[in-house]
Design a protein around this motif. Structure first.
Motif, mmCIF file in Angstrom:
data_model
loop_
_atom_site.group_PDB
_atom_site.id
_atom_site.type_symbol
_atom_site.label_atom_id
_atom_site.label_comp_id
_atom_site.label_asym_id
_atom_site.label_seq_id
_atom_site.Cartn_x
_atom_site.Cartn_y
_atom_site.Cartn_z
ATOM 1 N N ARG A 107 0.830 -1.208 0.000
ATOM 2 C CA ARG A 107 0.000 0.000 0.000
ATOM 3 C C ARG A 107 0.861 1.253 0.000
ATOM 4 N NH1 ARG A 107 -3.401 -0.393 4.972
ATOM 5 N NH2 ARG A 107 -2.259 -2.287 5.480
ATOM 6 N N MET A 108 2.000 1.196 0.691
ATOM 7 C CA MET A 108 2.890 2.358 0.673
ATOM 8 C C MET A 108 3.455 2.605 -0.716
ATOM 9 S SD MET A 108 4.987 2.551 4.187
ATOM 10 C CE MET A 108 5.669 4.075 3.554
ATOM 11 N N THR A 109 3.710 1.533 -1.470
ATOM 12 C CA THR A 109 4.127 1.697 -2.865
ATOM 13 C C THR A 109 3.066 2.474 -3.632
ATOM 14 O OG1 THR A 109 5.461 -0.317 -2.881
ATOM 15 C CG2 THR A 109 4.638 0.453 -5.005
ATOM 16 N N GLY A 110 1.807 2.116 -3.428
ATOM 17 C CA GLY A 110 0.724 2.807 -4.102
ATOM 18 C C GLY A 110 0.633 4.273 -3.722
ATOM 19 N N ALA A 157 -1.341 12.424 -0.115
ATOM 20 C CA ALA A 157 -0.813 11.082 -0.393
ATOM 21 C C ALA A 157 0.280 10.717 0.601
ATOM 22 C CB ALA A 157 -0.276 11.018 -1.823
ATOM 23 N N CYS A 158 1.139 11.664 0.929
ATOM 24 C CA CYS A 158 2.202 11.400 1.900
ATOM 25 C C CYS A 158 1.608 11.089 3.272
ATOM 26 C CB CYS A 158 3.149 12.593 1.986
ATOM 27 S SG CYS A 158 4.143 12.856 0.500
ATOM 28 N N ARG A 159 0.602 11.849 3.649
ATOM 29 C CA ARG A 159 -0.045 11.595 4.943
ATOM 30 C C ARG A 159 -0.656 10.211 4.997
ATOM 31 N NH1 ARG A 159 -4.861 11.390 7.058
ATOM 32 N NH2 ARG A 159 -5.939 11.978 5.139
ATOM 33 N N ARG A 160 -1.377 9.843 3.942
ATOM 34 C CA ARG A 160 -2.028 8.526 3.925
ATOM 35 C C ARG A 160 -0.993 7.405 3.934
ATOM 36 N NH1 ARG A 160 -7.309 8.766 1.762
ATOM 37 N NH2 ARG A 160 -7.389 6.514 2.137
ATOM 38 N N GLY A 161 0.068 7.586 3.161
ATOM 39 C CA GLY A 161 1.107 6.557 3.122
ATOM 40 C C GLY A 161 1.811 6.399 4.452
ATOM 41 N N LEU A 162 2.139 7.509 5.105
ATOM 42 C CA LEU A 162 2.811 7.419 6.401
ATOM 43 C C LEU A 162 1.875 6.907 7.486
ATOM 44 C CD1 LEU A 162 5.047 10.612 6.276
ATOM 45 C CD2 LEU A 162 5.747 8.233 6.015
ATOM 46 N N ASP A 163 0.565 7.131 7.336
ATOM 47 C CA ASP A 163 -0.399 6.520 8.264
ATOM 48 C C ASP A 163 -0.337 4.991 8.171
ATOM 49 O OD1 ASP A 163 -1.264 8.937 9.235
ATOM 50 O OD2 ASP A 163 -3.102 9.003 8.022
ATOM 51 N N VAL A 164 -0.227 4.488 6.945
ATOM 52 C CA VAL A 164 -0.088 3.037 6.758
ATOM 53 C C VAL A 164 1.172 2.544 7.459
ATOM 54 C CG1 VAL A 164 0.309 1.208 5.063
ATOM 55 C CG2 VAL A 164 -1.383 2.989 4.598
ATOM 56 N N LEU A 165 2.268 3.290 7.282
ATOM 57 C CA LEU A 165 3.525 2.901 7.912
ATOM 58 C C LEU A 165 3.416 2.951 9.432
ATOM 59 C CD1 LEU A 165 6.491 2.113 7.717
ATOM 60 C CD2 LEU A 165 7.066 4.537 7.529
ATOM 61 N N ASP A 166 2.743 3.971 9.963
ATOM 62 C CA ASP A 166 2.571 4.066 11.416
ATOM 63 C C ASP A 166 1.825 2.845 11.959
ATOM 64 O OD1 ASP A 166 3.895 6.435 11.652
ATOM 65 O OD2 ASP A 166 2.109 7.687 11.708
ATOM 66 N N ASP A 167 0.748 2.462 11.278
ATOM 67 C CA ASP A 167 0.000 1.284 11.716
ATOM 68 C C ASP A 167 0.881 0.037 11.674
ATOM 69 O OD1 ASP A 167 -2.226 2.803 12.151
ATOM 70 O OD2 ASP A 167 -3.273 2.212 10.320
ATOM 71 N N THR A 169 11.056 2.866 9.731
ATOM 72 C CA THR A 169 10.752 4.210 9.248
ATOM 73 C C THR A 169 11.422 4.513 7.917
ATOM 74 O OG1 THR A 169 12.595 5.156 10.507
ATOM 75 C CG2 THR A 169 10.433 5.106 11.586
ATOM 76 N N ALA A 170 12.478 3.761 7.569
ATOM 77 C CA ALA A 170 13.136 3.992 6.281
ATOM 78 C C ALA A 170 12.167 3.822 5.122
ATOM 79 C CB ALA A 170 14.325 3.031 6.121
ATOM 80 N N GLN A 171 11.131 3.001 5.321
ATOM 81 C CA GLN A 171 10.157 2.785 4.250
ATOM 82 C C GLN A 171 9.408 4.067 3.902
ATOM 83 O OE1 GLN A 171 10.025 -0.053 2.744
ATOM 84 N NE2 GLN A 171 10.990 -1.498 4.138
ATOM 85 N N GLY A 172 9.353 5.012 4.844
ATOM 86 C CA GLY A 172 8.617 6.240 4.593
ATOM 87 C C GLY A 172 9.487 7.433 4.239
ATOM 88 N N TRP A 229 8.307 12.507 10.761
ATOM 89 C CA TRP A 229 9.142 11.306 10.567
ATOM 90 C C TRP A 229 10.401 11.354 11.402
ATOM 91 C CZ3 TRP A 229 13.028 10.913 6.072
ATOM 92 C CH2 TRP A 229 13.625 12.147 5.822
ATOM 93 N N ARG A 230 10.437 12.226 12.421
ATOM 94 C CA ARG A 230 11.638 12.385 13.239
ATOM 95 C C ARG A 230 11.458 11.723 14.601
ATOM 96 N NH1 ARG A 230 15.702 16.485 13.516
ATOM 97 N NH2 ARG A 230 14.659 17.609 11.846
ATOM 98 N N ALA A 231 12.365 10.800 14.935
ATOM 99 C CA ALA A 231 12.378 10.171 16.259
ATOM 100 C C ALA A 231 11.001 9.673 16.670
ATOM 101 C CB ALA A 231 12.939 11.142 17.305
ATOM 102 N N THR A 232 10.272 9.101 15.723
ATOM 103 C CA THR A 232 8.909 8.645 16.032
ATOM 104 C C THR A 232 8.897 7.488 17.022
ATOM 105 O OG1 THR A 232 8.978 7.212 14.090
ATOM 106 C CG2 THR A 232 8.012 9.389 13.813
#
Length: 881
Positions: free
Chosen positions: A405-408, A428-438, A453-456, A483-486
């Motif tokens: 999904r992050m690829t998408g 799009a960045c927000r939605r993608g990073l939300d996927v990564l957060d989950d 976090t490198a994926q984002g 994306w800092r020190a999350t």
């Protein structure tokens, strides 16, 4: 392992041959016993029929666990002996086994021909077993539809014959094919049915294979901790059987890459290739190992190695007529070539062709290839081509595992960028990073969370660039924090009450202590070091198995809340890096201002020069280096603060640097030298520390470890100064269990102990106690770490920068666990000069000052010579206490 072929029970031979025929299922129940039994049969002048079985057993063993050339010799003899015995079913069964071996040897055409003869020679139950093995070969070749068709036809016959073992194998294979096509739910149903059957058998190798397959299913579903746990369990089962694990190695490498551990995956893949070559193993497995090695090298930032591995994999797959695999290898080859040079029209065409072929196969990697084609086309300014390819890739953003999904979403962000829609990019960045957060919240280990976090990184960089161009400094601050020190924004998952883990930690501590004492006495330590590394691997492995909490909304960064907390006097300086240049975000007085500074690369070089100078100044006689270090500090200020240095005000300053600059001695910078100065990994982390309440009771703990040059001279004096209230741990009392017990929930802790930083494995960075090292993994077991902690030893503030902008080390292990402030050292220091600095620091704390205030005043109170000045600069206050 892969679904194991050629493991058979045969019902058509006379009763007198039962003991010989039992060797066939035993190959994957007790491989060593089966091999010995077959050799014994051949030594007893057997009939052609029995000799055929024995040679088949040895052939299977050599094919899957040994030398493939020997396997082919034995299987051809088994085939010829079956023909001499005039047993069509025996011959068909051997042809199925031989067909698998020929395909694994890269002789695909001959292997498929053997299957054709085997299917034609028999009917019914035996034919179903041959078709199962052909289905397995279709899977190896990447012909998934053909594999599903053969196994669909085999399963009803095997079930009707009540053949539990072969039915379970067929279900496992079908599940594996479903996974290759992205059908995780179908695969899970087949794995569940197969496991129920395996529980009724004694097929230990097959059971290990089932556990491994479950690990693969967990990985495809995005559950990395479960995947690592199951693959480790399978490895233990295989080890008991003494069998190699090349397919397991491939799958483990895939999981390691998804976990952000690409260098480890590359090392494991290369090691497995070496073992495979040494034993003359399967050519097909070598090609697959080369492919995962190429992927790992690319992700590890080594494109030249990736090209070499991928090119060889392409040649091997092509020779083996494995188009599905060859296409995946070509994808990696294109990605690596792009990383070594400029985009070109040829690369666009190649990537588009790969994307089309992967899509025709139904491969889950197709969107990744389409994204690659779109990215290259966009770099060339080919808008129409870019839109077509990115649009295809973007379809994956709504379904599938997290990384797909992050690829998408990455594709969707690039589409919006090409269309000039800043709002679309940010959405799009927000939605993608939300996927990564989950996804990250499912990871229990702080190391995996950090590396994930490198994926984002690409999404966050796109958002920062858009914010810089058109969004204003407050928006850039929000995306810098995104994306800092999350990893530090929430407490880590507590290690489970795992008695095995506890015993490994105790054993590790004992071995490490023995190794340290042996080094000091000049004794050999090779054996002890080898055992220590083994225990470290086991501890880390069990830690990586931890699952995190279920995904939630989390605590989003709010600039208004930050500015309210800062008030009118305090300034927070967040350094964002966009396209390699430092952007200074100065927060305070109710607003956020942006200033442009220098290049991050130049600042890193200057910071290294300062570190070298501080190391020299830790020794008397290096006073001439002091002006050089101070001049470097002025240059570093220009690079990192630029014009913002003139707008810091007169109050306290909080510096939030990028991960790669956390070793900077910030108090050395002229504009910060007289400030009440603290450092934080992120503004969010500072807010959290600022709002942390001290524990009731005000309990104090003083710890003095062994082997210090000064003997931790400040500790006894501090104990006297504080009267009878502190808990004093020294000599034998300063053991890891006792220290952890006292640190838990303390208001103030002071630890004088040797510190070591492990760049190769930062969570094994340690403080030396009387019984061995106190490591980061130990701190993570605390219910609540001390509210304030002072580490008066070298290198305790060193970190490993991983993932997008994450830090792993002693200090960052403490901050999410309830510690509001830490004083630690970023460089080697003079032990004797530390003593007066620490005494002055505690004097300030006793007067009610914060850590940052007390440290500022302590620097001014110590002697003005170069050694004491350098020592003061080397210590920093982290957090907000």
């Amino acid at each position: 392992m892969w679904p194991a072929p050629a493991r058979t029970t045969i019902r058509y031979v006379t009763a007198g041959s039962d003991s010989v025929l039992e060797l066939l299922p035993k190959v994957f129940a007790a491989p060593g016993e089966a091999l010995a039994g077959a050799e014994e049969v051949l030594g007893a002048d057997p009939s052609p029929l029995h000799a055929s079985v024995a040679h088949q057993v040895i052939g299977i063993w050599q094919r899957d666990f040994g030398d493939l050339r020997l396997a082919l010799d034995h299987l051809r003899r088994a085939r010829d002996l079956a023909a001499r015995a005039d047993s069509a079913e025996r011959e068909a069964d051997v042809l199925g086994t031989l067909g698998v071996a020929l395909v694994h040897a890269g002789r695909t055409r001959q292997g498929l021909a053997a299957f054709e003869r085997g299917v034609a020679r028999t009917t019914g139950h035996t034919r179903a077993r041959v078709m199962y093995r052909r289905a397995y070969v279709w899977w190896v070749l990447g012909h998934h539809r053909e594999a599903l068709e053969d196994v669909r036809r085999a399963i009803p016959v095997l079930r009707q014959a009540d053949d539990v073992i072969w039915t379970a194998r067929a279900l496992t294979l079908r599940a594996t094919v479903h996974l290759a096509l992205g059908a995780v739910e179908r695969a899970d149903a087949d794995f569940t049915a197969a496991e129920a059957l395996w529980d009724t058998t004694g097929q230990e190798h097959d059971k290990a294979d089932a556990v491994e397959s479950r690990g693969l299913a967990a990985f495809r579903a995005g559950d990395i901790p479960a995947a690592l746990r199951l693959l480790d369990e399978a490895e233990e089962r295989y080890a008991k059987l003494g069998t190699p694990t090349f397919m397991l190695d491939i799958r483990r490498c895939e999981v390691l890459m998804a976990a952000g551990l690409a260098p480890e995956a590359l090392a494991e893949a290369d090691a497995a290739i070496g073992v495979l070559d040494e034993i003359g193993g399967q050519s097909t497995r070598k090609a697959e190992l080369l492919l995962v090695a190429a992927r790992a090298a690319r992700l590890a930032g080594d494109p030249h190695t990736a090209i070499a591995r991928a090119a060889l994999a392409v040649r091997l797959f092509a020779g083996q007529r494995r188009t599905w695999w060859e296409t995946h290898a070509r994808l990696v080859l294109i990605e690596a070539r792009l990383a070594t040079g400029r985009a070109s029209g040829r690369l666009v065409a190649d990537a588009a062709g790969v994307a089309d072929r992967l899509a025709s196969f139904g491969a889950p990697a197709a969107p990744e290839a389409a994204l690659l084609a779109g990215r290259i086309a966009l770099a060339l300014g080919w808008r129409a081509d870019a839109e077509r390819h990115l649009g295809t890739a973007a379809r994956s953003r709504h379904a599938g595992p997290p990384l797909a999904r992050m690829t998408g979403w990455a594709a969707q962000a690039l589409r919006a960028q090409a269309a000039g829609s800043g709002r679309g990019v940010l959405e799009a960045c927000r939605r993608g990073l939300d996927v990564l957060d989950d996804h990250r919240t499912t990871l229990g280990a702080s190391e995996l969370r950090a590396r994930a976090t490198a994926q984002g990184a690409e999404l966050a960089a796109l958002a920062q660039r858009v914010s810089l161009d058109s969004g204003g400094p407050r928006r850039l601050l929000v995306w810098s924090e995104r994306w800092r020190a999350t990893v530090l924004t929430a407490p880590p998952t507590r290690p489970p009450a795992d008695p095995v883990l506890q015993s490994r930690l105790t054993a590790f501590r004992e071995i490490a202590d023995r190794a340290e004492k042996a080094r000091m006495e000049g004794h050999p330590v090779l054996t002890l070091e080898r055992e220590q590394r083994r225990l470290e691997r086991e501890i880390r492995s069990r830690t990586l198995h931890m699952r995190g909490e279920e995904p939630g909304d989390g605590d989003r960064f709010d600039p208004g809340r930050l500015l309210a907390r800062l008030g009118d006097d305090t300034r927070l300086v967040e350094l964002a890096v966009v396209d390699g240049r430092v952007q200074v975000l100065l927060c305070g007085q109710g607003r956020v201002r942006r200033f442009e500074a220098g290049l991050l690369a130049d600042a890193e070089i200057e910071a290294e020069h300062i570190q070298a100078g501080l190391r020299r100044l830790a020794h008397p006689g290096a006073e001439a280096r002091l002006p050089v270090v101070e001049a470097a500090g002025r240059r570093l200020e220009e690079l990192l603060l630029g014009p913002a240095a003139d707008h810091l005000g007169s109050g306290p300053v909080v510096v939030v640097p990028p991960g790669r600059l956390h070793r900077v001695p910030w108090a050395l910078l002229p504009a910060l030298r007289e400030k009440v100065l603290s450092v934080s990994p992120s503004a969010t982390s500072w807010l959290r520390a600022r709002e942390t309440e001290p524990p009731p009771g005000g309990r104090q703990v003083l710890v003095r470890g062994p082997g210090l040059a000064t003997g931790g001279a400040e500790v006894p004096e501090l104990a006297d100064r504080y009267g009878g209230t502190p808990t004093l741990l020294e000599h034998e009392a300063a053991s890891v269990p006792r220290v952890l017990e006292e640190l838990d929930g303390a208001a103030l802790a002071h630890i004088a102990a040797h510190g070591t930083f492990r760049a190769d494995s930062p969570l094994f960075s340690a403080l030396r106690m009387s019984d061995g090292p106190l490591i980061v993994h130990d701190f993570e077991r605390l219910d609540r770490s001390p509210y304030r902690i002072i580490l008066s030893c070298c290198d305790t503030a060193r970190f490993a920068s991983v993932g997008a902008d994450e830090l792993l080390g002693l200090v960052t292990a403490l901050l999410p666990l309830g510690t509001a402030g830490v004083v630690a050292c970023t460089a080697p220091v003079n032990d004797e000069a530390v003593v007066p600095l620490m005494l002055a620091l505690h004097k300030g704390l006793g007067a009610g000052l914060s850590l940052a205030q007390a440290l500022r005043d302590a620097r001014a109170a110590v002697p003005a010579d170069a050694v004491h000045q350098a020592t003061g600069w080397a210590f920093s206050a982290f957090g907000a206490a």
